[in-house]
Design an enzyme around this catalytic site. Structure first.
Site, PDB file in Angstrom:
ATOM      1  CB  SER A   6      -0.899   0.015   1.239  1.00 44.93           C
ATOM      2  OG  SER A   6      -1.663  -1.166   1.317  1.00 44.93           O
ATOM      3  CE  LYS A  23       2.012  -4.816   6.314  1.00 48.69           C
ATOM      4  NZ  LYS A  23       2.205  -3.885   5.178  1.00 48.69           N
ATOM      5  CB  SER A  35      -2.085  -3.690   8.728  1.00 49.43           C
ATOM      6  OG  SER A  35      -0.935  -4.035   8.001  1.00 49.43           O
ATOM      7  N   GLY A  47       1.980  -5.270  11.189  1.00 48.65           N
ATOM      8  CA  GLY A  47       1.836  -4.429  10.012  1.00 48.65           C
ATOM      9  C   GLY A  47       1.940  -2.939  10.268  1.00 48.65           C
TER      10      GLY A  47
END
Lengths: 306, 306, 306, 306
Positions: free
Chosen positions: C56, C175, C177, C201
């Site tokens: 991202s 991962k 987040s 994350g």
């Protein structure tokens, strides 16, 4: 003309507009019964079907149990007998809700408006809510109106619970403040064989509610713009939808201002502009600041109401 | 060893584990004070810092004001004087919260645990909440602990409000049940110059809370697994993080089962398995069905607790 | 010392810190490969475990498929062979994700980081996600790392799906987040018998993540404060939790500023202050205004970083 | 008769019903252009205003850019010239959206339907979205229709952005799938001085939408029950609201079944029952199981459609 759903045999005809009454306070923060009566005196000229006490708009969570019943008695005495009086009785516990329903019936309420319990919302399954409302409706001497208001409770009364409860002989309707017109239409559709009446819980979608078959509205805005709301009801009943739409669209911004945008302090401020006693709120609700007052005024004036 | 934040001069040292006490009821639904005392007698062997009454776990929203004070008096009398007693006093109105804080102080509470008002959540801005808590803290004869529990209230006490309120001399800490460890760390960090103590509101992130500087926990699971939670506290204090982690990870599923997954009925069921009086809940909370009991048992047994 | 979970037999050891690389653009909005290489040259002095491209943070949704592979090749060539390179390959369709995983493997990625598909989130059940990831992992020539980022996708990879997928021989980790430290601990606990590695994350809960057994972090903030993050990792590994906490708490505000609060434009702005090439973002991301730049600077300076 | 809002001078008259076309695939998962043409051949008998390609219903996120344009060309060639063709062109980046808008215009689309970018939803402020849509509308050779679909994107195009963008000469309307009828009414009201048309994004509130002034609908259900939806439109236009309501209420459950409840796999299954080619979906969308098929059938048969 688009007729509202026939409700033969229903003991309580809820068709029409109901203001959930605001509660005026004195400068010292006491309930001001005199001013409440003066408001009711003025409301008498408007063709409301009835009134609601102990709703969210009345700052009911800030009143003591004694005050709640005193407000109810005051309103009952001030009302002509042909006007209905609905009283909020929802508590977190089933037992407390039943006790309050008994009290308001004794004090002259025509029906109990019962908000969903919500504190343990993770446990408020459809089954738990069906059990709760069934117990309350079994015990209540007056008919029960279900009340779903997700903006306050964080919980929507599930469709399946509404459908099951619509079959209870002492449950006569639902006030839905969620604003989901598709859901409201589906509730009308799936309860069409029952004596069950759907009431719109906000002036913002009153006309759309009538379009899909609601029978009336309990609208905070009726504390301020009661006559236009009754006029909107009449236009819908007479099938004059073009005029209804023109009126409805002018009501959306004033309604939003006194509900989700600026809340009860704004509602009470605007009441003053229209000749009613509003006044201040109990804490922790805060008075509007000057910018908010201007914004509120603009939402009324831009739509031709001030 | 990782020391918890020094809090010199704080009038009330909150370091340690607090069970928010469940409320046993008789078969007829009355508060069972005898069984409550028996639970307290057993809890006396566990090195808790103190106890909380009138929390969510105690079904406080289902108790009458009279019952709330009677439970408090009962617990106070059963406790050794060195154990702290915190009492929930949060009502929707500021005035009601103040009145309840005065009452619990008189009945022997050491501090008032004040949940955020939430019914008009759209109006519960940071400013409104700061005003509310300041009024309450000004009036309360005992110190105030803030309480943020979004799962129940649908509202998180904003960080900025926490920081402002942390400076009030009669506000000594915060119970945060939201589970956002980053926020908890930031609160510890930004209040490091104040006498302000952060309490973890759930056993699921107790060790992580200690890691970032919390001083203790108010954990529903302590009604059931109080000794392991006090052991976890000790391991964190002594810097034995590997052992702490092994213990913490075994507590997550049992904790989830008796809180967000199956709620207070599960907590009370599991209390029975561990020798405490749990019993049934008041309506609208419903008893567990058989499948839920099995699931609950599995969450304890799979982690070595049954 | 608190050892991280042993992962014998795991083909890919993910222990450590990974920056998800930002993508610099030229004034004309083209990918600036020269500046990207210069950033990598500076990052070479920091003991990162590796790097992530197409995350991202790299504005991956704004790059064409060609640009994505060109960025990957550029980074691969600039990296010493002992640094891992993870590449984001998640597309909405299973087929597209497989194709991208094949491409990045060919271009030199060591693993594929696969975000949850989310556009039809109502249909993205646990079963659908398990099927998706299984197909991808079966087909991918390089190991797969699951990626759950609810703030961007509006969807959390369900715990049960994580547990099922953790058993796939070509799925080596997750991962996460989301910031729910209880969930992260539970994932560590329930996958302890698998070769499965949990990566934090976000830098905001890195230390808490290590406390509950995560093995490392993919942290946007590592583009700016890479050395302190690697230092934080070292302190956690060496069991120096008091020092770790002091460092962690100073990282929360800078991290929040460049992620949820002000986003990638802030991250790139702060990179400039620390000697890296950040520059502007592609539209519709907007440059910071002056007030935002000041706020950003304050979040770094108030914590001693500027 | 309740006339829809006059739109003199609007270059593109959107009044009417548009199916967002489903995309049939071969057994091997390729786009089945032959079956798509057969569907269009059958749709030609229904008085649709036009069609939408590259919407959510068409599994657009699962098509390659090449496939998207090929589908568009196929549909354009199969359509009579008096039917409008709208093409979804929304990408995450402004640049990508512009490029796609140019491509679809060249391939014969009459308008670009542009969904809100959403991946970095925290940064998608009103200002960012206004900038994005302005850039796109400035560059697009064909008119732009805004598209807000929170159920998929997790983001609602803010009212203020809609009002500002309604003044752009190349932005002709909005498809709103959010279901908030109050908002839809307010958009109609506040854009009454512009050439701006509001389209309902779901058959569930089509009649309510017409009641408050929408000019038509882009409804997934039109792939299956196109004729009844056009009949509903006609009844609303002719002011036959009682009949319209009876029809609308029978459409809510079928519509919910093929959208939020069971999604595109259900839509394609039901298409088969009504003589269209539906077939399977691309992964990660999963086929319905037997219980879901039964539920789907019940939602159509209980309302008299099967």
């Amino acid at each position: 003309e688009l007729s509202t759903p026939a409700t033969p045999g229903t003991s309580l005809d809820l068709r029409g507009i109901f203001p959930p009454l605001a509660t005026p306070f004195t400068a010292r923060g006491e309930v001001d019964y005199g001013r409440l009566e003066e408001n009711l005196h003025r409301y008498a000229r408007i063709p409301f079907r009835g009134f609601v006490v102990q709703g969210s708009t009345g700052e009911c969570p800030y009143l003591t149990p004694q005050e709640r019943l005193a407000v109810l008695s005051c309103v009952r005495q001030a009302l002509p007998p042909d006007r209905l009086l609905l009283a909020g009785t929802g508590c977190e516990s089933t037992q407390g809700t039943i006790a309050m329903s008994l009290s308001v019936a004794e004090a002259g309420a025509d029906a109990a408006l019962v908000v969903t319990p919500c504190y343990y919302r993770g446990s408020m399954t459809s089954a738990a809510l069906i059990h709760h409302y069934t117990q309350v409706a079994d015990a209540s001497p007056v008919p029960v109106v279900l009340y779903s208001v997700p903006a306050n409770t964080g919980l929507e009364l599930p469709l399946q619970a509404v459908l099951t409860l619509s079959q209870h002989p002492n449950i006569v309707g639902l006030k839905d403040s969620g604003g989901d017109i598709t859901r409201l239409g589906l509730i009308v559709h799936k309860t069409r064989m029952e004596d069950f009446q759907a009431l719109v819980g906000s002036a913002g979608f009153l006309m759309a509610g009538y379009a899909v078959g609601a029978c009336g509205g309990i609208c905070a805005l009726a504390n301020i713009l009661g006559a236009p709301l009754c006029e909107l009801e009449r236009l819908c009943h007479e099938g004059r939808w073009q005029e209804a739409r023109d009126l409805q669209l002018r009501l959306i911004e004033p309604n939003a201002a006194v509900t989700q945008k600026l809340g009860i302090p704004a509602l009470k401020q605007a009441m003053e502009w229209f000749g009613y006693h509003g006044g201040s709120c109990r804490a922790p609700l805060r008075p509007l600041n000057e910018a908010e007052v201007q914004e509120l005024r603009r939402d009324f004036s831009a739509n031709g109401w001030l």
